[in-house]
Every structure is written in structure tokens, then in C-alpha cells.
Design a protein around this motif. Structure first.
Motif, PDB file in Angstrom:
ATOM      1  N   ARG A 186       0.836  -1.211   0.000  1.00 45.16           N
ATOM      2  CA  ARG A 186       0.000   0.000   0.000  1.00 45.16           C
ATOM      3  C   ARG A 186       0.868   1.257   0.000  1.00 45.16           C
ATOM      4  NH1 ARG A 186      -3.208  -1.326   3.737  1.00 45.16           N
ATOM      5  NH2 ARG A 186      -5.032  -1.843   2.461  1.00 45.16           N
ATOM      6  N   ASN A 187       1.940   1.235   0.774  1.00 41.37           N
ATOM      7  CA  ASN A 187       2.844   2.388   0.833  1.00 41.37           C
ATOM      8  C   ASN A 187       3.565   2.601  -0.493  1.00 41.37           C
ATOM      9  OD1 ASN A 187       4.277   4.508   2.309  1.00 41.37           O
ATOM     10  ND2 ASN A 187       6.059   3.162   2.175  1.00 41.37           N
ATOM     11  N   LEU A 188       3.934   1.513  -1.161  1.00 44.24           N
ATOM     12  CA  LEU A 188       4.637   1.622  -2.441  1.00 44.24           C
ATOM     13  C   LEU A 188       3.733   2.191  -3.529  1.00 44.24           C
ATOM     14  CD1 LEU A 188       6.617  -1.765  -2.575  1.00 44.24           C
ATOM     15  CD2 LEU A 188       7.569   0.508  -2.179  1.00 44.24           C
ATOM     16  N   LEU A 189       2.461   1.826  -3.506  1.00 35.89           N
ATOM     17  CA  LEU A 189       1.554   2.175  -4.606  1.00 35.89           C
ATOM     18  C   LEU A 189       0.798   3.484  -4.401  1.00 35.89           C
ATOM     19  CD1 LEU A 189       0.059  -1.376  -5.220  1.00 35.89           C
ATOM     20  CD2 LEU A 189       1.544  -0.123  -6.801  1.00 35.89           C
ATOM     21  N   LYS A 190       0.750   3.986  -3.186  1.00 32.25           N
ATOM     22  CA  LYS A 190      -0.161   5.098  -2.891  1.00 32.25           C
ATOM     23  C   LYS A 190       0.185   6.388  -3.636  1.00 32.25           C
ATOM     24  CE  LYS A 190       2.143   6.878   1.273  1.00 32.25           C
ATOM     25  NZ  LYS A 190       1.975   7.182   2.707  1.00 32.25           N
ATOM     26  N   ASP A 191       1.449   6.578  -3.996  1.00 29.71           N
ATOM     27  CA  ASP A 191       1.840   7.814  -4.692  1.00 29.71           C
ATOM     28  C   ASP A 191       2.115   7.593  -6.177  1.00 29.71           C
ATOM     29  OD1 ASP A 191       1.734   9.360  -2.342  1.00 29.71           O
ATOM     30  OD2 ASP A 191       3.747   8.718  -1.767  1.00 29.71           O
ATOM     31  N   SER A 192       1.612   6.486  -6.734  1.00 32.41           N
ATOM     32  CA  SER A 192       1.838   6.182  -8.154  1.00 32.41           C
ATOM     33  C   SER A 192       0.834   6.951  -9.011  1.00 32.41           C
ATOM     34  CB  SER A 192       1.705   4.670  -8.390  1.00 32.41           C
ATOM     35  OG  SER A 192       2.626   3.956  -7.599  1.00 32.41           O
ATOM     36  N   LEU A 193       0.994   8.265  -9.032  1.00 26.48           N
ATOM     37  CA  LEU A 193       0.004   9.136  -9.674  1.00 26.48           C
ATOM     38  C   LEU A 193       0.095   9.130 -11.193  1.00 26.48           C
ATOM     39  CD1 LEU A 193       0.206  12.184  -7.227  1.00 26.48           C
ATOM     40  CD2 LEU A 193      -1.315  10.189  -7.153  1.00 26.48           C
ATOM     41  N   ARG A 194       1.202   8.661 -11.747  1.00 27.80           N
ATOM     42  CA  ARG A 194       1.365   8.621 -13.203  1.00 27.80           C
ATOM     43  C   ARG A 194       0.930   7.282 -13.791  1.00 27.80           C
ATOM     44  NH1 ARG A 194       7.038  10.780 -15.212  1.00 27.80           N
ATOM     45  NH2 ARG A 194       5.834  10.686 -17.143  1.00 27.80           N
ATOM     46  N   LEU A 195       0.577   6.353 -12.923  1.00 25.64           N
ATOM     47  CA  LEU A 195       0.224   5.008 -13.370  1.00 25.64           C
ATOM     48  C   LEU A 195      -1.081   5.041 -14.162  1.00 25.64           C
ATOM     49  CD1 LEU A 195       1.228   2.079 -13.155  1.00 25.64           C
ATOM     50  CD2 LEU A 195      -0.087   1.869 -11.049  1.00 25.64           C
ATOM     51  N   SER A 196      -1.030   4.530 -15.415  1.00 23.41           N
ATOM     52  CA  SER A 196      -2.210   4.581 -16.283  1.00 23.41           C
ATOM     53  C   SER A 196      -2.774   3.207 -16.621  1.00 23.41           C
ATOM     54  CB  SER A 196      -1.870   5.309 -17.594  1.00 23.41           C
ATOM     55  OG  SER A 196      -0.832   4.621 -18.291  1.00 23.41           O
ATOM     56  N   LYS A 197      -1.981   2.144 -16.404  1.00 21.78           N
ATOM     57  CA  LYS A 197      -2.472   0.805 -16.720  1.00 21.78           C
ATOM     58  C   LYS A 197      -1.668  -0.241 -15.964  1.00 21.78           C
ATOM     59  CE  LYS A 197      -4.179  -2.057 -20.476  1.00 21.78           C
ATOM     60  NZ  LYS A 197      -4.410  -2.171 -21.937  1.00 21.78           N
TER      61      LYS A 197
ATOM     62  N   LEU B 236      -4.988   0.336  -4.089  1.00 15.21           N
ATOM     63  CA  LEU B 236      -4.836   1.512  -4.954  1.00 15.21           C
ATOM     64  C   LEU B 236      -5.669   2.674  -4.425  1.00 15.21           C
ATOM     65  CD1 LEU B 236      -5.121  -0.315  -8.416  1.00 15.21           C
ATOM     66  CD2 LEU B 236      -3.018   0.472  -7.292  1.00 15.21           C
ATOM     67  N   SER B 237      -5.137   3.871  -4.591  1.00 14.64           N
ATOM     68  CA  SER B 237      -5.835   5.059  -4.096  1.00 14.64           C
ATOM     69  C   SER B 237      -6.822   5.624  -5.111  1.00 14.64           C
ATOM     70  CB  SER B 237      -4.813   6.140  -3.731  1.00 14.64           C
ATOM     71  OG  SER B 237      -4.001   6.466  -4.848  1.00 14.64           O
ATOM     72  N   ARG B 238      -6.862   5.047  -6.321  1.00 11.75           N
ATOM     73  CA  ARG B 238      -7.782   5.516  -7.357  1.00 11.75           C
ATOM     74  C   ARG B 238      -8.026   4.384  -8.355  1.00 11.75           C
ATOM     75  NH1 ARG B 238      -4.627   7.012 -11.913  1.00 11.75           N
ATOM     76  NH2 ARG B 238      -2.392   6.935 -11.449  1.00 11.75           N
ATOM     77  N   GLU B 239      -8.979   4.579  -9.228  1.00  4.50           N
ATOM     78  CA  GLU B 239      -9.296   3.584 -10.245  1.00  4.50           C
ATOM     79  C   GLU B 239      -8.221   3.581 -11.344  1.00  4.50           C
ATOM     80  OE1 GLU B 239     -11.708   1.299 -10.857  1.00  4.50           O
ATOM     81  OE2 GLU B 239     -12.548   1.557  -8.845  1.00  4.50           O
ATOM     82  N   ILE B 240      -7.670   2.424 -11.609  1.00  2.00           N
ATOM     83  CA  ILE B 240      -6.680   2.259 -12.674  1.00  2.00           C
ATOM     84  C   ILE B 240      -7.074   1.034 -13.487  1.00  2.00           C
ATOM     85  CG2 ILE B 240      -4.243   1.840 -13.233  1.00  2.00           C
ATOM     86  CD1 ILE B 240      -3.528   3.131 -10.554  1.00  2.00           C
ATOM     87  N   PRO B 241      -7.076   1.130 -14.819  1.00  2.00           N
ATOM     88  CA  PRO B 241      -7.433  -0.039 -15.638  1.00  2.00           C
ATOM     89  C   PRO B 241      -6.480  -1.212 -15.378  1.00  2.00           C
ATOM     90  CG  PRO B 241      -7.403   1.960 -16.968  1.00  2.00           C
ATOM     91  CD  PRO B 241      -6.818   2.324 -15.629  1.00  2.00           C
ATOM     92  N   ILE B 242      -7.052  -2.397 -15.152  1.00  2.00           N
ATOM     93  CA  ILE B 242      -6.261  -3.601 -14.905  1.00  2.00           C
ATOM     94  C   ILE B 242      -6.645  -4.653 -15.939  1.00  2.00           C
ATOM     95  CG2 ILE B 242      -5.707  -5.456 -13.280  1.00  2.00           C
ATOM     96  CD1 ILE B 242      -6.491  -3.558 -11.008  1.00  2.00           C
ATOM     97  N   GLU B 243      -5.649  -5.174 -16.639  1.00  2.00           N
ATOM     98  CA  GLU B 243      -5.883  -6.246 -17.619  1.00  2.00           C
ATOM     99  C   GLU B 243      -5.293  -7.537 -17.073  1.00  2.00           C
ATOM    100  OE1 GLU B 243      -4.741  -7.481 -22.221  1.00  2.00           O
ATOM    101  OE2 GLU B 243      -4.820  -5.351 -21.648  1.00  2.00           O
ATOM    102  N   ASN B 244      -6.121  -8.550 -16.949  1.00  2.00           N
ATOM    103  CA  ASN B 244      -5.672  -9.837 -16.441  1.00  2.00           C
ATOM    104  C   ASN B 244      -5.026 -10.668 -17.555  1.00  2.00           C
ATOM    105  OD1 ASN B 244      -6.687  -9.178 -13.948  1.00  2.00           O
ATOM    106  ND2 ASN B 244      -8.555 -10.375 -14.174  1.00  2.00           N
ATOM    107  N   ILE B 245      -3.877 -11.264 -17.227  1.00  2.00           N
ATOM    108  CA  ILE B 245      -3.155 -12.142 -18.154  1.00  2.00           C
ATOM    109  C   ILE B 245      -3.040 -13.501 -17.468  1.00  2.00           C
ATOM    110  CG2 ILE B 245      -1.070 -12.462 -19.526  1.00  2.00           C
ATOM    111  CD1 ILE B 245      -2.511  -9.868 -20.206  1.00  2.00           C
TER     112      ILE B 245
END
Length: 338
Positions: free
Chosen positions: A286-297, A316-325
């Protein structure tokens, strides 16, 4: 798109073809211990083998064999190695925790000597490595963050280069070996969030990593490990450069985690391979991902991706598109990379 910042997060499933997932350590350890014993019996007849003290109870003269057997018996009494390590931490049984780390390092090192490297690393690296004027490098826009203790990525690079240089992987992967080390910030990083299950000595300010995985041959690597096994366990100067997720006093691990957070702040595309976001790691994730503001996918590669996606979204602190592989045969390479 060569300017797109891409980060790979590697979990235990990324090394599955060589190293079992944690819950299967106990069963696999018994097989490895027997393999070692049979291996030793063969090479004793071929080389001047170091004679170690015989255990009168087991009639085995190999400290590695006995440590693996003891570790197997201990793990069978607990839910997982992480659970047992956490119990030792709560009890402040530091010597037992140290021995557990040593035994795990021995076990993982032997696994990687006796078994072929997971071939998915080879396929992936041969696809993305650049060659220019004889110099081999990874794309500058790709970083790696690993929760794994193993050295599968490092070992695979050395194998691809035919072990041409003992530290060839260090020239390609920026990976910290000590908290005092400074790395080239113009190269991509390999960040080991828990460190590496190996060994190092302390001599004053100097730190040397003993990379048994990169011996000239498997036989020589096993011989070296057996030769020094007693001194490894009994020498107070020998340490293991890894920590469990809740430990906060390992300077090398803390440095890695700080850098991982900085990398994820700039990451635009995240590829997660074989990682299930377990409870023990949740606070750090959670700490690693919380400031990933540029993450788009996010690409989530795992046979159980549908279930794991719910855990990931909760971090995640916001909605980000996730594609399952769901493919297990090779590591996913997004179109944004190649």
C-alpha cells in the motif's frame, strides 16, 4: 514506446519452474535434502571432498543435509515459513531467526545450483536485452521490483552471457549489495524488496557478497557450499542480505524499498507477474503504490488473476485499468515495451 516508464513487479510465481511457492517449501525440502546426499556420495568418489564432522544420530557428515531436515520438520509445524519467522520475531528469538535465514539461503542456493533456471526469464531477457558495440543492456525505461529472495533474474543474465564475467549481471542490473553502495541512476534497477537469500561477510567497511549461484559449474558450487557450510553458520561476521516483510532494521532492505517507491512514482505501465499480494506484505504494498500518480495501466499476470485483482484494487488510491493475463508459459511483454 521507449519513453514510457514501465515497471515489473515479480512475485513467487515468476520463479515457479525452479523454486516452489512458499507453502510447498517443506515437501520440496525433503526431496532436495535427499538429492544433496546422493550428489555428495557421487562426487566423493571423484574429487578430494572436504570431510566434515559426522552426526552420530543420522550418520551423515554433512551439515547442510541436517539443517535442511531440521528446517523441514520445523516448517511442517507451522502454516508457512513467514508465519514461523514472524513467531520468532515476536518471541525475540534472534538466534533462531538468524539460523532460519541461513537455512533458507542454503536451500534456495542449492535449488538454483541443482535445477535449471526458470526458462521464462531466458525467453523474456533475450527478447528485451539490447546489444550495441558488444555492450549488453536492458531498455532504460524498464525497472524491476522483486519480492523474491532468489537470484533467477541475475542468474539468467549470467547464463545468457555464458558466464563471461562473474559479475556480468551487476553490469546490466542495478542491484544493491550493501546499503553504502551507490548505483548508476541512468540505468534500470533491480530492486529486491526483501533482499537476496545469499551470504556476505563484513570486514570493516567492506562487504563481499558470496554468490554461489555463479560458480563455474554446479559441482564446484555445491563443493564450495559444503566446504564452507560450517563456517557460514558459526561465523558471526557472516550475514544474510535479506529480511522478512515486517522487519524494519535492515538498512539494505530499507534502502531498496525507498527506491522502489520513487520508481513507482514515475511508473506509467505496471506489469505484475506471479504476485498475489499476501497479508504479510500488505502494508508495504500500500505504501509503495499510494503515490503512483502517473500510473495509467496495470497488467496482472497470474492464473488466479480474477481473485487477486480484488486485493490489488484495495491497495490503490484511485481507479486504474487492470488487464488480467492468465498465460503461464512466458512473461508478459506489453505493447508499450516492444
Amino acid at each position: 514506446m521507449e519513453n514510457t516508464k514501465i515497471t515489473y513487479i515479480l512475485g513467487a510465481g515468476a520463479s515457479f519452474n525452479c523454486i516452489p511457492i512458499v507453502k510447498n517449501f517443506s515437501e520440496d525440502m525433503d526431496n532436495i535434502a535427499n538429492l544433496i546426499n546422493n550428489y555428495i556420495k557421487r562426487i566423493e568418489r571423484l574429487v578430494d571432498f572436504p570431510k566434515l564432522q559426522i552426526n552420530p544420530e543420522t550418520n551423515k557428515n554433512y551439515i547442510l543435509f541436517d539443517y535442511l531436515k531440521d528446517l523441514k520438520n520445523t516448517l511442517e509445524s507451522h502454516a508457512s515459513v513467514d508465519t514461523y519467522a514472524r513467531i520468532l520475531s515476536i518471541r525475540a528469538e534472534s538466534n533462531d531467526l538468524r539460523n532460519l535465514k541461513f537455512a533458507l539461503s542454503i536451500y534456495l542456493t542449492i535449488l538454483q545450483l541443482l535445477r535449471k533456471t526458470d526458462n521464462r526469464y531466458e525467453v523474456f531477457l533475450s527478447s528485451v536485452l539490447d546489444e550495441k558495440n558488444g555492450d549488453i543492456s536492458l531498455p532504460n525505461n524498464v525497472n524491476f521490483i522483486s519480492w523474491n529472495y532468489d537470484m533467477q533474474l541475475e542468474k539468467s543474465i549470467s547464463e545468457i552471457l555464458n558466464y563471461g564475467h562473474h559479475n556480468s549481471h551487476l553490469e546490466i542490473l542495478n542491484v544493491f549489495r550493501s546499503p553504502e553502495e551507490n548505483l548508476d541512476d541512468k540505468k534500470p534497477y533491480l530492486i529486491k524488496l526483501n533482499g537476496t537469500a545469499s551470504f556476505f561477510y563484513h570486514w570493516g567497511n567492506r562487504t563481499d557478497l558470496l554468490e554461489y549461484n555463479f560458480a563455474k559449474s554446479d559441482r564446484n558450487g555445491i563443493l564450495e557450499l559444503l566446504k564452507y557450510s560450517e563456517s557460514i553458520f558459526n561465523n558471526p561476521r557472516v550475514h544474510v542480505p535479506f529480511a522478512f516483510a515486517w522487519e524494519s532494521d535492515n538498512k539494505l532492505v530499507l534502502k531498496n524499498r525507498d527506491l522502489a517507491k520513487d520508481i513507482l512514482k514515475e511508473t506509467e505501465i505496471l506489469v505484475i507477474i506471479g504476485y498475489s499480494f499476501p497479508v504479510f506484505n500488505r502494508k508495504i504494498d500500500r505504501n509503495l503504490l499510494k503515490d503512483s500518480l502517473r500510473l495509467s495501466k496495470i497488467y496482472l499476470q497470474n492464473p488466479e488473476a480474477n481473485e487477486i485483482q480484488f486485493r490489488l484494487k484495495s491497495l490503490l488510491s484511485r481507479e486504474i485499468p487492470i488487464e488480467n493475463i492468465f498465460d503461464k508459459n512466458q512473461f508478459y511483454i506489453p505493447f508499450e515495451l516492444l
